[in-house]
Design a protein around this motif. Structure first.
Motif, PDB file in Angstrom:
ATOM      1  N   THR A 704      24.478  63.274  35.162  1.00  0.00           N
ATOM      2  CA  THR A 704      24.471  64.633  35.704  1.00  0.00           C
ATOM      3  C   THR A 704      25.484  64.777  36.839  1.00  0.00           C
ATOM      4  O   THR A 704      25.410  64.040  37.828  1.00  0.00           O
ATOM      5  CB  THR A 704      23.076  64.993  36.243  1.00  0.00           C
ATOM      6  N   THR A 739      18.527  74.120  45.865  1.00  0.00           N
ATOM      7  CA  THR A 739      18.243  73.954  44.434  1.00  0.00           C
ATOM      8  C   THR A 739      18.163  75.321  43.784  1.00  0.00           C
ATOM      9  O   THR A 739      17.844  76.321  44.431  1.00  0.00           O
ATOM     10  CB  THR A 739      16.914  73.206  44.186  1.00  0.00           C
ATOM     11  N   ASN A 740      18.455  75.360  42.508  1.00  0.00           N
ATOM     12  CA  ASN A 740      18.323  76.578  41.690  1.00  0.00           C
ATOM     13  C   ASN A 740      19.190  77.731  42.168  1.00  0.00           C
ATOM     14  O   ASN A 740      18.863  78.902  41.940  1.00  0.00           O
ATOM     15  CB  ASN A 740      16.857  77.032  41.634  1.00  0.00           C
ATOM     16  N   GLU A 744      24.424  77.305  40.264  1.00  0.00           N
ATOM     17  CA  GLU A 744      23.985  76.073  39.596  1.00  0.00           C
ATOM     18  C   GLU A 744      23.521  76.385  38.186  1.00  0.00           C
ATOM     19  O   GLU A 744      23.861  75.695  37.216  1.00  0.00           O
ATOM     20  CB  GLU A 744      22.864  75.419  40.395  1.00  0.00           C
ATOM     21  N   ARG A 745      22.738  77.454  38.057  1.00  0.00           N
ATOM     22  CA  ARG A 745      22.258  77.845  36.726  1.00  0.00           C
ATOM     23  C   ARG A 745      23.396  78.358  35.854  1.00  0.00           C
ATOM     24  O   ARG A 745      23.427  78.118  34.644  1.00  0.00           O
ATOM     25  CB  ARG A 745      21.168  78.913  36.875  1.00  0.00           C
ATOM     26  N   SER A 748      25.510  75.313  34.664  1.00  0.00           N
ATOM     27  CA  SER A 748      24.734  74.569  33.671  1.00  0.00           C
ATOM     28  C   SER A 748      24.704  75.313  32.339  1.00  0.00           C
ATOM     29  O   SER A 748      24.843  74.702  31.259  1.00  0.00           O
ATOM     30  CB  SER A 748      23.305  74.341  34.184  1.00  0.00           C
ATOM     31  N   HIS A 749      24.525  76.623  32.399  1.00  0.00           N
ATOM     32  CA  HIS A 749      24.473  77.433  31.178  1.00  0.00           C
ATOM     33  C   HIS A 749      25.806  77.404  30.442  1.00  0.00           C
ATOM     34  O   HIS A 749      25.849  77.234  29.217  1.00  0.00           O
ATOM     35  CB  HIS A 749      24.106  78.875  31.549  1.00  0.00           C
ATOM     36  N   ARG A 753      25.061  71.749  29.871  1.00  0.00           N
ATOM     37  CA  ARG A 753      24.373  70.576  30.399  1.00  0.00           C
ATOM     38  C   ARG A 753      24.080  70.808  31.867  1.00  0.00           C
ATOM     39  O   ARG A 753      24.774  71.560  32.558  1.00  0.00           O
ATOM     40  CB  ARG A 753      25.190  69.306  30.191  1.00  0.00           C
ATOM     41  N   GLU A 754      23.055  70.150  32.365  1.00  0.00           N
ATOM     42  CA  GLU A 754      22.601  70.378  33.735  1.00  0.00           C
ATOM     43  C   GLU A 754      23.588  69.829  34.755  1.00  0.00           C
ATOM     44  O   GLU A 754      24.197  68.778  34.556  1.00  0.00           O
ATOM     45  CB  GLU A 754      21.234  69.707  33.927  1.00  0.00           C
ATOM     46  N   ASN A 756      23.910  69.514  39.284  1.00  0.00           N
ATOM     47  CA  ASN A 756      23.258  69.688  40.580  1.00  0.00           C
ATOM     48  C   ASN A 756      24.263  70.299  41.549  1.00  0.00           C
ATOM     49  O   ASN A 756      25.410  69.838  41.628  1.00  0.00           O
ATOM     50  CB  ASN A 756      22.771  68.340  41.130  1.00  0.00           C
TER      51      ASN A 756
END
Length: 867
Positions: A704, A739-740, A744-745, A748-749, A753-754, A756
């Motif tokens: 990640t 976080t979040n 970040e989202r 990842s989208h 893949r995720e 951080n």
């Protein structure tokens, strides 16, 4: 440093013969981050005029006033400037302020202090300066072998200490006088003869005094002579014995008005959390505050002395603690910084009429409620309505009922969102920030809320400040906060519109020929900056003809702050794009500055008006620079009239970045889908830099990715907050949303893949640096990694690959991203990539233009500076 000023509602008072009586005063605070260079320049300009011999002439006075006017427009809002200019031209000339200067300020900030005092004198104030010399005294006592001794925070003063103290006070007094004289400001040293005192407790403290009187004649003689009095904190007994007195207390005795302590820390800080305390209300918090373990020694003594001082002043009095650089802001603006301490009143919150003081409740409704005053509703009928509210209510206010807020637990329309039914306050409560106290109390109980305010409300700006969104129709503005999903916002807005009469709607939307001159305000760009990387909106209107069709016409809905200005600048220099409309709630009707292709006036476009402009073909593309979660009504309005050819929409918010039917506008990876695209979602700034940093190694990732991002404070918007407070940011790095985060989202989208992501705000204004840790699925060298990036971006004009590490300062103001570093771990299985990008340009405005160029069939880089 302490500043004490005497005020009335009409302006600053002159030093009168009754001085220093306990004057009526306001507690309006005015503490904002200072641009010290600006007011130093103004001070220097005024001093040059005086040295040239023009100080007594009308020409010099006018020139000096113009200089000050320009300065004030830099440090305050237009409303604040106009308010001060009224004082400047109408209030008596002999105004005073009392300034207490700590010894550390004399040592570390002498030039800043002298400039600030000189500035005050130039604008008509006569600062009375009272200084201490604690650090200097400690230094000399140490050299003399005298160990300082304190009891209850008070320095015990023996004969040797007093002897040294007198010498120190004389030296520091003359030092400040000389610094002022060098700037052309006349000053008179008054090291003694001002304060009379008696022993505080001779056996316990030695030569320490308690002030019993002030010789005002000495001070007034200095002011009459045109010289600023510079005082020390030494007093004398009736027998002539010199005593050391507390300088803070001396300033309080001298002024007996609103006091401001200016220290180098810019306020009081909670010893447990390390955070600055914004407001202390002594009536509610004093006892608990003194029990805190970190409230001890000098801090405890200062709070006690402030409490004792305020106990003898009108309840509207207050003490503010800020830093030296905020002096002019304290006097001339309304915004806040530092720590405000006031007696205040205890606040109440009741949920039944029996608990309320009916007489006081009736009085504030009759005196302050527009509906009651206009006869729309009587006090009795309103109270009856409250008593019969289905789900109950909660009333908030202060003891004297200067503020009253009433929240109904349901707005009775079915949305389920509590409604702020009333929020009314006296002028004194507004000036003394009691409204903010009450708001803070009710916000704890109601994190989500809606309320409606008349568009002519004098305090409408306050409501915009508290709201996260708004919608205006037919002279009423709907505000909301804490509504995090679009569906709820839509229901609330729809219910608000349903409540408007058909006649009012017709009147607001008719008269197509008079739109530019008499348009009603509509959809707001109010937003929550914690969920948006962009800034608060500005909307505009073009008065030019749209007959020419050889260029593409652009409409900006919510041209937001810094990003909006960059967009306007780019379009102004674009050979094939022109602005037709730009919408701004705040600047409606005013000319757009910085755009030279045609005269443009700001307007405030509603969804219906955007629909009309779309249907008439006056616009080729709309740029939606609105906050997250509020652009859907505009998109729906545009889509409702599309026939055949679709309108091009470029959305700068995050609303459609996760919607497959919209084209994600990162040209370097999605170029093939952008020509002819009509729905473009512009990527976020952090998200753009992160994807540029990761994507070339996507197939080689073995874990990640972690992204450490640091942005300039322009990304936090223009609305004051800790994340754009330059004093709070000085020598600091502020992490947030660990976080979040929406980016970040987003990353990842888009990558599938995720990742951080850890964002931070830094003291620089513009730009982003990203340090990206990438685990690898095979062993690689730094050279191999760099070759992959060079190949990936070989033909990309807005991505530059470097051998070294890119720096923010070298990329700020540039329209391209830089990627470099390529540090590979000794294992060969981990690489660190560094990227820089301008958050306002390639991270926002430049990328929007790049996307529009591709969508509209223009050259991709047309109008974008590439050097």
């Amino acid at each position: 440093m302490i500043v004490a000023r005497q005020l009335t509602r009409s302006g600053l008072l002159r030093a009168s013969s009754s001085y220093p009586s306990k004057a009526s005063l306001t507690a309006a605070r005015g503490l904002v981050n200072a641009k010290q260079s600006s007011w130093r320049e103004a001070t220097a300009a005024a001093a040059v005029q005086q040295h040239r011999g023009y100080s007594g002439s009308a020409t010099a006075a006018q020139s000096e006033k113009e200089t000050i006017t320009k300065l004030l427009y830099n440090i305050g809002s237009r409303k604040e400037v106009e308010q001060y200019l009224r004082h400047f031209s109408s209030v008596e000339s002999q105004k005073f302020a009392v300034i207490k200067v700590g010894g550390a300020v004399l040592t570390d900030e002498l030039d800043t202090l002298a400039s600030a005092i000189t500035f005050l004198n130039r604008v008509g104030l006569y600062p009375i300066v009272l200084h201490g010399a604690g650090p200097q005294l400690n230094n000399l006592l140490e050299k003399a072998g005298v160990v300082p001794d304190y009891h209850d925070g008070i320095r015990i003063t023996d004969e040797k200490t007093l002897e040294i103290a007198r010498k120190v006070f004389m030296a520091e007094n003359l030092k400040l006088v000389e610094a002022l004289e060098k700037m052309g400001t006349r000053a008179r040293p008054l090291p003694g003869g001002v304060f009379s005192a008696e022993y505080l407790d001779k056996d316990k403290y030695g030569f320490v005094g308690k002030i019993t009187g002030v010789n005002k004649e000495v001070i007034e003689a200095s002011i009459r002579a045109g010289a600023l009095p510079i005082l020390t904190s030494l007093a004398e007994t009736p027998a002539g014995q010199i005593l050391n007195v507390n300088a803070d207390v001396a300033a309080g005795e001298l002024a007996r008005v609103k006091i401001v302590y200016l220290n180098e820390k810019n306020g009081l800080y909670n010893g447990d959390t390390g955070k600055k305390i914004d407001v202390i209300n002594l009536d509610e918090e004093y006892a608990d505050l003194l029990k805190q373990p970190w409230v001890k020694y000098g801090t405890k003594l200062k709070i006690k002395e402030i409490k004792e001082l305020l106990d003898h002043l009108p309840r509207s009095s207050s003490v503010a603690i800020i830093s030296a650089g905020h002096l002019h802001k304290e006097l001339f603006t309304d915004s806040g910084a530092g720590t405000l301490i006031r007696r205040g009143f205890k606040l109440f919150h009741h949920n039944s009429l029996e608990q309320l003081d009916k007489d006081r409740l009736r009085r504030i409704l009759e005196q302050e409620d527009p509906q009651v005053q206009s006869g729309q509703v009587s006090v009795s009928s309103y109270l009856h309505d409250l008593e019969n509210t289905k789900k109950g209510f909660k009333a908030y206010g202060d003891e004297p009922y200067e503020v009253l807020a009433v929240v109904k637990n349901d707005d009775e329309t079915g949305s389920g969102v509590p409604k702020l039914d009333k929020f009314i306050a006296t002028k004194a409560a507004v000036l003394n920030n009691v409204t903010d106290n009450v708001w803070a109390l009710l916000s704890k109980d109601y994190p989500s809320l809606t309320w409606i305010v008349d568009e002519n409300d004098a305090n409408k700006g306050w409501h915009f400040d508290k709201a996260e969104g708004s919608f205006t129709k037919n002279g009423k503005t709907l505000f909301w906060k804490g509504l995090n999903d679009v569906g709820t916002i839509e229901r609330v807005v729809s219910q608000f519109l349903d409540a408007q009469t058909k006649e009012a709607v017709t009147a607001a939307t008719s008269g197509s020929g008079s739109f530019a001159n008499g348009q009603r305000r509509s959809f707001s760009t109010g937003f929550n900056k914690s969920t948006s990387p962009f800034m608060g909106g500005r909307r505009m209107f073009s008065t030019s003809s749209s007959a020419q069709r050889d260029v593409k016409k652009i409409g900006l809905i919510g041209a937001r702050g810094y990003t909006g200005q960059e967009l306007i600048r780019l379009v102004n220099n674009h050979p094939s794009l022109e602005i037709s409309y730009v919408s701004s709630r705040e600047l409606e009707g005013k000319p757009l500055e910085g755009y030279t292709k045609s005269p443009i006036n700001y307007v405030n476009l509603s969804a219906d008006q955007v629909k009309e402009k779309t249907q008439s073909g006056e616009v080729d593309a709309w740029i939606l620079a609105l906050p997250n979660g509020v652009c859907k009504p505009f998109v729906d309005a545009i889509e409702s009239v599309e026939e055949g050819k679709k309108m091009v929409l470029c959305d700068l918010s995050a609303d459609f970045r996760f919607t497959d039917s919209w084209t994600y506008g990162l040209p370097e990876f999605n170029r093939a889908n952008l020509p002819g695209a009509t729905r473009i979602s512009n990527p976020g700034c952090y998200a753009t830099g992160s994807q540029l940093s990761i994507r070339p190694l996507l197939e080689h990732l073995g874990g990640t990715p972690s992204i450490f991002g640091v942005s300039g404070y322009s990304g936090a918007g223009t609305k004051p907050s800790p994340n754009n407070d330059v004093n709070h940011l000085k020598d600091n790095l502020i992490p947030y949303a660990l976080t979040n985060h929406i980016h970040e989202r987003e990353v990842s989208h888009q990558l599938g893949r995720e990742v951080n992501f850890m964002p931070h705000v830094a003291p620089f204004f513009q730009g982003i640096t990203l340090t990206v840790n990438l685990p690898l699925n095979k062993t690689m060298t730094s050279g191999e990694v760099r070759e992959i990036y060079e190949a990936a971006y070989e033909n990309e004009k807005l991505v530059h690959v470097l051998k070294g590490v890119p720096l923010v300062k070298e990329n700020a103001g540039k329209h391209f991203a830089r990627i470099g570093g390529f540090g590979v771990h000794s294992s060969g299985k981990r690489v660190v990539v560094v990227a820089t990008i301008d958050n306002l340009l390639k991270g926002a405005a430049t990328q929007a233009v790049q996307n529009l160029n591709l969508s509209l069939g223009l050259g991709e880089y047309t109008g974008i500076p590439l050097d």
